[in-house]
Design an enzyme around this catalytic site. Structure first.
Site, PDB file in Angstrom:
ATOM      1  CB  SER A 104      -0.926   0.012   1.235  1.00 38.30           C
ATOM      2  OG  SER A 104      -0.161   0.156   2.424  1.00 38.30           O
TER       3      SER A 104
ATOM      4  CB  ILE B  79       5.301   5.586  -0.129  1.00 36.77           C
ATOM      5  CG1 ILE B  79       4.768   6.964   0.291  1.00 36.77           C
ATOM      6  CG2 ILE B  79       6.658   5.734  -0.814  1.00 36.77           C
ATOM      7  CD1 ILE B  79       5.608   7.653   1.352  1.00 36.77           C
TER       8      ILE B  79
ATOM      9  CB  SER C 259       9.370  10.783   7.832  1.00 34.02           C
ATOM     10  OG  SER C 259       8.421  11.764   8.216  1.00 34.02           O
TER      11      SER C 259
ATOM     12  CE1 TYR D 118       6.622   6.389  10.463  1.00 35.43           C
ATOM     13  CE2 TYR D 118       6.792   8.770  10.597  1.00 35.43           C
ATOM     14  CZ  TYR D 118       6.686   7.620   9.840  1.00 35.43           C
ATOM     15  OH  TYR D 118       6.642   7.707   8.468  1.00 35.43           O
TER      16      TYR D 118
ATOM     17  CE  LYS E  42       9.865   6.389   8.763  1.00 36.84           C
ATOM     18  NZ  LYS E  42      10.175   5.361   7.731  1.00 36.84           N
TER      19      LYS E  42
END
Length: 329
Positions: free
Chosen positions: A15, A17, A142, A155, A159
């Site tokens: 799904s 990107i 990100s 998260y 990143k």
């Protein structure tokens, strides 16, 4: 640089990107190896890729937290297509909540997928690429790898780690005198994918995509371009580029701006949400999707129309000034 017949491995290809990236490479006539936990969704991605002339696909259900499974993924790719030209580390998960409220098992899972999953992918890819003497490793980070957010602590940590991994790998290859292997890092801004619906959430508020929202196809195009024109890091989305620049010049100001924006627009003030593990431990059901329903394409088109209108208006005004001279002349 022509990409036809390149062999590309994409993790998280079920799904968002990852799926958009797989389709973008398939459109170029590449052989695409699709990896994620959900076989049904991977098969759906493979069907979309197969619509493009010259594209070939291989579906390999893979849990990237399992080092052996990722090594098997690389082995299957080489057995089927003979080499690996590009490896895209993209599989990622998220957990939202106050630092004290996110269960430790969820915290660990985010770091395991988003950091160790990339470590496993990089080790498998580089082993093959060293033997070949060429290849491109692309890690998807990100903008929160430059400016972290409140409520998504694991998260943001992951990143930042992805950026560090890319930097350290580039340095190692350089001091070893390795030529022909590139390591690139992509920092997308907010992207219209199912990522936010699938995240674990302990905030009590519905997670929504923080504007401005960009399309996953935009990220996919940036990834494809990196194969022909490698760069250390590339930020996708003008708002993301502005934030990263601000983080370099005024980090404290960037932090404050991110904190306000996250609390104001990333968590709904109108809709509550029950505590959930999301898709961290059990993958979401179904065939997956590229978009998350946040209007990335539509919003991008509206922004471009607004900019074009503003530019046209400015040009007309400038023309009038030239024609009629300054007021009072």
């Amino acid at each position: 640089m022509g990409l036809r017949n390149h062999v590309v491995v994409v993790t998280g290809a079920s799904s968002g990107i990852g799926r958009a990236t797989a389709e973008a490479f398939a459109r170029k006539g590449c052989a695409v190896v699709l990896a994620a936990r959900r076989e049904e969704a991977l098969e759906a991605t493979a069907r979309e890729c197969a619509k493009h002339r010259g594209a070939r696909t291989l579906v390999v259900p893979t849990d990237t937290t399992d080092a052996k499974a990722v090594e098997d993924l690389a082995r299957r790719a080489v057995e089927e297509f003979g080499r690996i030209d590009v490896w895209v580390n993209n599989a990622a998960v998220n957990a939202f909540g106050r630092f004290e409220d996110v269960p430790l098992e969820d915290f660990r899972k985010v770091l395991d997928v988003n950091v160790m999953g990339y470590v496993h992918g990089a080790r498998a890819a580089l082993r093959v690429m060293r033997e070949q003497g060429r290849g491109t490793l692309i890690n998807i980070a990100s903008i929160v790898g430059a400016v972290a957010q409140p409520y998504s602590h694991p998260y943001g940590m992951s990143k930042h780690a992805v950026r560090g991994l890319g930097s350290s790998l580039r340095q190692q290859l350089r001091v070893e005198g390795v030529k022909g292997i590139e390591v690139c890092t992509v920092l997308p801004a907010t992207i219209d994918t199912p990522h936010f619906q699938q995240a674990a959430n302990y905030t009590g508020r519905k997670v929504v995509a923080m504007p401005p929202v960009y399309s996953p196809e935009r990220v996919a195009r940036a990834i494809v371009r990196l194969v022909g024109r490698p760069r250390r890091e590339v930020v996708v989305g003008p708002a993301g580029r502005a934030l990263v620049r601000q983080s370099r010049m005024a980090p404290g100001l960037a932090e404050r701006a991110m904190a306000r924006q996250t609390d104001k627009t990333h968590l709904s003030h109108d809709e509550e949400a029950p505590a959930t593990h999301g898709a961290l431990h059990v993958p979401a059901e179904g065939e997956g999707a590229v978009h998350g329903g946040w209007g990335g394409r539509r919003r991008t088109a509206l922004r471009r129309t607004a900019v074009a209108a503003a530019v046209a208006g400015a040009a007309v005004a400038a023309g009038r000034r030239v024609t009629h001279g300054p007021a009072g002349a």
